[in-house]
Every structure is written in C-alpha cells, then in structure tokens.
Design an enzyme around this catalytic site. Sequence first.
Site, PDB file in Angstrom:
ATOM      1  N   ASP A 163      11.277 -88.153  11.574  1.00 18.94           N
ATOM      2  CA  ASP A 163      12.030 -86.936  11.554  1.00 18.94           C
ATOM      3  C   ASP A 163      11.685 -85.662  12.472  1.00 18.94           C
ATOM      4  O   ASP A 163      12.359 -84.906  12.142  1.00 18.94           O
ATOM      5  CB  ASP A 163      11.977 -86.829   9.900  1.00 18.94           C
ATOM      6  CG  ASP A 163      10.624 -86.118   9.627  1.00 18.94           C
ATOM      7  OD1 ASP A 163       9.771 -86.222  10.451  1.00 18.94           O
ATOM      8  OD2 ASP A 163      10.274 -85.919   8.273  1.00 18.94           O
ATOM      9  N   GLU A 166       8.725 -84.291  12.793  1.00 15.03           N
ATOM     10  CA  GLU A 166       7.591 -83.649  12.278  1.00 15.03           C
ATOM     11  C   GLU A 166       6.311 -84.158  12.983  1.00 15.03           C
ATOM     12  O   GLU A 166       6.310 -85.431  13.380  1.00 15.03           O
ATOM     13  CB  GLU A 166       7.448 -83.791  10.673  1.00 15.03           C
ATOM     14  CG  GLU A 166       8.361 -83.134  10.079  1.00 15.03           C
ATOM     15  CD  GLU A 166       8.138 -83.150   8.460  1.00 15.03           C
ATOM     16  OE1 GLU A 166       7.100 -83.800   7.961  1.00 15.03           O
ATOM     17  OE2 GLU A 166       9.165 -82.361   7.632  1.00 15.03           O
ATOM     18  N   LYS A 191       7.619 -48.841  37.609  1.00 17.14           N
ATOM     19  CA  LYS A 191       8.508 -50.027  37.063  1.00 17.14           C
ATOM     20  C   LYS A 191       9.357 -49.318  35.812  1.00 17.14           C
ATOM     21  O   LYS A 191       8.933 -48.999  34.608  1.00 17.14           O
ATOM     22  CB  LYS A 191       8.017 -51.042  36.692  1.00 17.14           C
ATOM     23  CG  LYS A 191       8.468 -52.268  35.966  1.00 17.14           C
ATOM     24  CD  LYS A 191       7.786 -53.602  35.929  1.00 17.14           C
ATOM     25  CE  LYS A 191       7.530 -53.976  34.355  1.00 17.14           C
ATOM     26  NZ  LYS A 191       6.856 -55.359  34.139  1.00 17.14           N
ATOM     27  N   ARG A 194      11.930 -51.430  33.021  1.00 13.90           N
ATOM     28  CA  ARG A 194      12.697 -52.868  32.668  1.00 13.90           C
ATOM     29  C   ARG A 194      13.928 -52.664  32.144  1.00 13.90           C
ATOM     30  O   ARG A 194      14.087 -51.704  31.087  1.00 13.90           O
ATOM     31  CB  ARG A 194      11.443 -53.590  31.601  1.00 13.90           C
ATOM     32  CG  ARG A 194      12.019 -54.972  31.069  1.00 13.90           C
ATOM     33  CD  ARG A 194      11.137 -55.782  30.411  1.00 13.90           C
ATOM     34  NE  ARG A 194      10.165 -56.484  31.221  1.00 13.90           N
ATOM     35  CZ  ARG A 194      10.202 -57.248  32.029  1.00 13.90           C
ATOM     36  NH1 ARG A 194      11.252 -57.941  32.130  1.00 13.90           N
ATOM     37  NH2 ARG A 194       9.199 -57.772  32.750  1.00 13.90           N
ATOM     38  N   THR A 205       9.469 -64.380  34.839  1.00 19.16           N
ATOM     39  CA  THR A 205      10.817 -64.604  35.590  1.00 19.16           C
ATOM     40  C   THR A 205      10.616 -64.190  37.215  1.00 19.16           C
ATOM     41  O   THR A 205      11.272 -64.291  37.871  1.00 19.16           O
ATOM     42  CB  THR A 205      11.866 -63.706  35.037  1.00 19.16           C
ATOM     43  OG1 THR A 205      11.640 -62.289  35.343  1.00 19.16           O
ATOM     44  CG2 THR A 205      12.047 -63.914  33.664  1.00 19.16           C
ATOM     45  N   GLY A 214      10.610 -61.164  38.043  1.00 22.95           N
ATOM     46  CA  GLY A 214      11.345 -59.922  38.324  1.00 22.95           C
ATOM     47  C   GLY A 214      10.535 -58.622  38.713  1.00 22.95           C
ATOM     48  O   GLY A 214      10.726 -57.962  39.511  1.00 22.95           O
TER      49      GLY A 214
END
Length: 302
Positions: free
Chosen positions: A36, A38, A191, A193, A222, A224
């Site tokens: 299942d 688990e 910076k 965001r 990411t 960025g």
Amino acid sequence: MRTVLLAGSSHPQLAQELSVALGVPLGPCRIERFPDGELDVSLEADVRGAEVFVVQSLHAPVGEHLLELALIADVCQRSGAASVTAVIPYLGYARQDRRVSGREPLGARVVAELITAGRVDRVVCLDLHSRAVEGCFPRPMEHADAVPLLVEHVRATLTLPAVVVSPDLGAVKRAEAFARPLGLPVAVVHKQRLSGEEVKAQAVVGDVAGRHVVVVDDMISTGGTLVAAVETVLAHGAKGPVTVVASHGLFVGPARERLARLPLARLVVTDSVPFHGDAGFPLERVHAAPALAAAIRRLRVE
Ligand code: R5P
C-alpha cells in the site's frame, strides 16, 4: 560506549563516506515498502545499549525522508539504544524560520518538532540556513561546519584582487566567516524576492569594481538568487568569470539551465544533497563527511 551508524535511504553515498571517516561500519537496516506504499523499516543491527547515529538528509521528498528518520529512530529506541542522534546533512524547511505575511506556518519549527517528536535525543546539522533555526529544536543540536572545508577548496584557485559577495542580507554573516580567513573584503547585494523562483537585485553595498568575485550563500535552490547577484556585480564592474560557493546544492526547477548560462569559473557546493547527471556548469563538490564526522566525534561517549 559502542557506536552504531545507520542510514536512511536519502543519501547512501554520504552515509558510506561518513562510515569510512568515523571508522564505524554502517549497521544493516532494511527500508522497503508495503504494497500500500507505507514504509516497511526493519532494523537488522544490534543497537542495545549503543549510541546510535542515523544519517538522513532531508531534501525532496522531505516528508518521506522525515518519516523514514522517525521510524528508524523509533525502532532504535524500542530495541534498547542508549541514545539516538539524527545526523542531518541538509535540513529541509530551514528557510521557513520566520513568518513573513503572518498567514504561513513556521515550517522550520514544525519539522524540528516532528524530528524530535519522541525518539530522537539530539540532532547534528550541517551549515544551517540560519543559526536561529536551532531555537526551533526542543532537543540539543550540534553544528557541523563545512565553511572551513569550502574556504580551503577555494583558496587554491583564488585570483586577486577579489571580494566575497553576499547575495542578500541574510547571508552576510556567512560571507564574513568565509572572507575572514582569506583576508578579503565583503560586499552585499540588495535582493528582493518576487516569488519562489524569481528575485530582483539592483544595488550593491561595497566595492566590487575591478575585482574577482566569490559569491557565498548557504544554498542554491532554483538559482534565482545567484543569477541576480552575478548579473548585479558584473553590472557594477566586477571581473568575470565568477566563483560561487554554497553549502547545499539543491539545483531544482530551472536551476541547471540558469546556471549553464552564467559566466561561472567554478561553482562549489558540499555533497550534503545527492547530485545526479551532468551539471552543464563547472560544478565542484566538496565532501561533507569530515565536517559531520568531527561533530559526531565531539558527541561520542568514549
Ligand atoms: C535565502 O534566504 C537563501 O539563503 C538562498 O539565497 C535562497 O534560498 C536560494 O534560493 P534560490 O536558488 O531559489 O534563489
């Protein structure tokens, strides 16, 4: 006291390196799944009366890795372990260490409480996003510090004059700790965001013109933040290509594509999170095992 080292399934290679660094074999622990879905964990090592260290990095899928850790800790306690320490090279949710809008959970606190919910006596974490995260844990924490390893890795290839750049205000202390042993000045990018993947940066505090740049951050997710920092310092006259150093390399979403387009001399991270495939950018990975082993040695009862 006898030491037993166990590993969850999140980062078997790092667990193996830690086993070598400590001279302690990895104890057998089987992690499978029931039909299942688990988790089916069964401890095959004898932990009775032993100090147990469980290595589990909490990168994606964080919830699954966290549950594995909790189940392993539980079976260790039920099998008579004297103590159980969670060794967490990368702590997911650490960035959720404060509420910004007021309508968000305190994710770091929730994860810390789940980790220590009853079966983990203490925690070892490598280069936390912020030291304040320790305050989220109701049990003692030992810090493993990878910065000296990263400093020594970069020292050999440093071109002067250079400046260490913090890509945002939150990383200033880390940038200072990195710059100090190298005798370098620090500059800070301002910076903002915009979303989970997008950031904007325009201003730099400090002198970067005519200098080689080493950008220092706790993690690259990411990419960025890094793109914004590199573009900003180059626009302010810094010399490329740029060196980047971070403790944790997640490289999710658009990260690899973004980093491949940047003028990078090298991008150095630890191996706190597994990395698969060709990077497409000049990636160098520093072993985190020595820093984790040093922290574990400080805790071991002789
Ligand atoms: C932010 O506070 C962190 O220190 C990192 O700068 C940030 O989380 C990196 O994320 P990304 O690579 O997605 O910009």
